[in-house]
Design an enzyme around this catalytic site. Sequence first.
Site, short mmCIF file in Angstrom:
data_model
loop_
_atom_site.label_atom_id
_atom_site.label_comp_id
_atom_site.label_asym_id
_atom_site.label_seq_id
_atom_site.Cartn_x
_atom_site.Cartn_y
_atom_site.Cartn_z
N CYS A 12 -4.10 16.95 -39.25
CA CYS A 12 -3.51 15.95 -39.92
C CYS A 12 -2.33 15.33 -38.99
CB CYS A 12 -3.08 16.50 -41.30
SG CYS A 12 -1.55 17.77 -41.36
N HIS A 63 1.65 18.48 -44.92
CA HIS A 63 0.25 17.61 -44.89
C HIS A 63 0.79 16.21 -44.54
CE1 HIS A 63 -3.76 16.67 -44.65
NE2 HIS A 63 -3.55 15.71 -45.72
N HIS A 96 -6.49 10.33 -43.77
CA HIS A 96 -5.93 11.45 -43.27
C HIS A 96 -7.07 12.47 -42.69
CE1 HIS A 96 -6.79 14.12 -47.14
NE2 HIS A 96 -7.32 12.94 -47.26
#
Length: 342
Positions: free
Chosen positions: A258, A306, A318
Amino acid sequence: MGSHRRPASSGLDRGARSATLCVLSAAATALGLVPAGATPSAPAAPQDDARAEVDRLYAEAERATEAHNKAAERADALREKVTTAQDRIARQQDRINTMRDAIGSLAGAEYRSGGLDPSLALMLSADPDDYLDKAAVLDRIGTRQAGALKDLRGAMRRLSQERREATRDLAELEKSRVAVTHHKRAVERKLGRARQLLNAMADEERAAHERASRSGLVPDLGGAVPPSARAAAAVAAARSAVGRPYVWGANGPTGFDCSGLMQWSYAQAGVGLPRTSQAQAHAGHRVPLSQARPGDLVTYRSDASHIGMYMGNGQVIHAPYPGAPVRYDPVGMMPISSVTRP
């Protein structure tokens, strides 16, 4: 041989169980455990438990991945620092050797002209600091010799300090290497367990999970405009990465985790971002979600483990987790920690 089948329930047994259930339900309602008029919820299906466990393991693996990235970044910085220090130490040692040679030449000249001055003899000793401490009582040291020895003493002190710092950094580098290995193993364990759970799922359930992990069509992103040319370039880079695989610890161009996707996307715009999602959350100024624009970084979970890039109209790009390629998802897919505009 006896039968292992349970005997059939009589009507009386069923009635007794029904009465017991009513009593338990009433008690639960009275205690506030179940809303009035509601029946106790059925236990979660095994496949739901498996899916929840897979999701939990992926989230934990992502946290371990970001910890791995942080340790690796620290190790890289220390490795560069140690290498630079070692080069500097080597140059300093060469300078000291040159200074010693010059003092030796001066001593040779003194000797040939009629004997070695005691001050020069002390200059050539292994401990010039000791000589300077004694030089005041010798009262025979000349200006030239004193200057040369002072320079030598300063150089040796700096060299000693450089060596101490390099030794400390080498020890810190080894700790970082150990941390990298530890976090890597943690990631591998969690991902391995997640794969086991997925493989144990029924074919239909596994197929449903895989369908949810595929990248869909480009959503309607509305007419939102990036706040700057560099944000526009980062948005274009992130869009070009849609469909590429999630690879833990990777920052492109063929695979991403990520934070690696965010770092790579902004690098294409000439902007350097830190390696981890936690650090990226502070790589700019915060804006409210209601004012988010394409290119803003959206950090998730309370530990900022994240991160994704806002694209407009409530969508982010993402790198979700292993098995799920870079894709679009709703911005509210999980609890938002912050929105940052680099």
